[in-house]
Design an enzyme around this catalytic site. Sequence first.
Site, PDB file in Angstrom:
ATOM      1  N   ASP A 140       0.852  -1.189   0.000  1.00 31.58           N
ATOM      2  CA  ASP A 140       0.000   0.000   0.000  1.00 31.58           C
ATOM      3  C   ASP A 140       0.886   1.236   0.000  1.00 31.58           C
ATOM      4  OD1 ASP A 140      -2.394  -1.469   0.083  1.00 31.58           O
ATOM      5  OD2 ASP A 140      -2.263  -1.646   2.258  1.00 31.58           O
ATOM      6  N   ASP A 159      -7.210  -1.379  -4.366  1.00 34.25           N
ATOM      7  CA  ASP A 159      -8.258  -1.055  -3.394  1.00 34.25           C
ATOM      8  C   ASP A 159      -9.231  -0.031  -3.973  1.00 34.25           C
ATOM      9  OD1 ASP A 159      -7.040  -2.719  -1.516  1.00 34.25           O
ATOM     10  OD2 ASP A 159      -5.801  -1.097  -0.723  1.00 34.25           O
TER      11      ASP A 159
END
Length: 219
Positions: A140, A159
């Site tokens: 991330d 995401d």
Amino acid sequence: MSAAPPAGSGTAESGTATKSRRRPVTILLCLAAFAVTFDVITKHLALVELSDREPVRLLGGAVYLTLTRNSGAAWSIGKDYTFIFPVIAIGVLSWIAWMTRTLRSVPWAISLGLVVGGVMGNLIDRIFRAPGWFVGHVVDMVSVFDPYGRVFPVFNVADSALVCGVLLAVALEFTGRQRDGTRAAGEDRPGTAAKEGATAEDGAAAEDGATGGGRRERA
């Protein structure tokens, strides 16, 4: 004696159905491929550019680029059960593949394409990244309003695609749009509008008749 159906009519109908399904499926696959490719590239750049450095501040602090590795879901939920996420992802992909049998809607193709791209992007991390097969940590790199994800979980392109796809699916469900390109019976707005218009006209006519009758009586 009934007339025989035109020769080749079944083949024509089958060809039309195949053609109507081909475009949405193509859009789904292309959008999913684009999302996965973009996700892989951004994760590679994050690993190269953000490793061993402080978060990068953008847009006056509204966005930060900061490298993290997540073994769980959002807010590190389920970080001790990493193996379950690939199983869920494979189940979701299998379910979507089954649903494409009746896919005729372009908006639904966009929604499902985003979901597929998001699920596959993170599934690749789960399978191939450290610390091992099917227990890999997801890369991330985007954090909003805080450099360390204390306001909102740090996320990635996969995401974002997944969330956008799910929100679009919810909107399509609420507006009665079906995956086969039809609308739910309760959402037949043109027919409803026509019916309401006819009812209004009947009411107006009745009112005019009553008013006219009253005038004739007074005359």
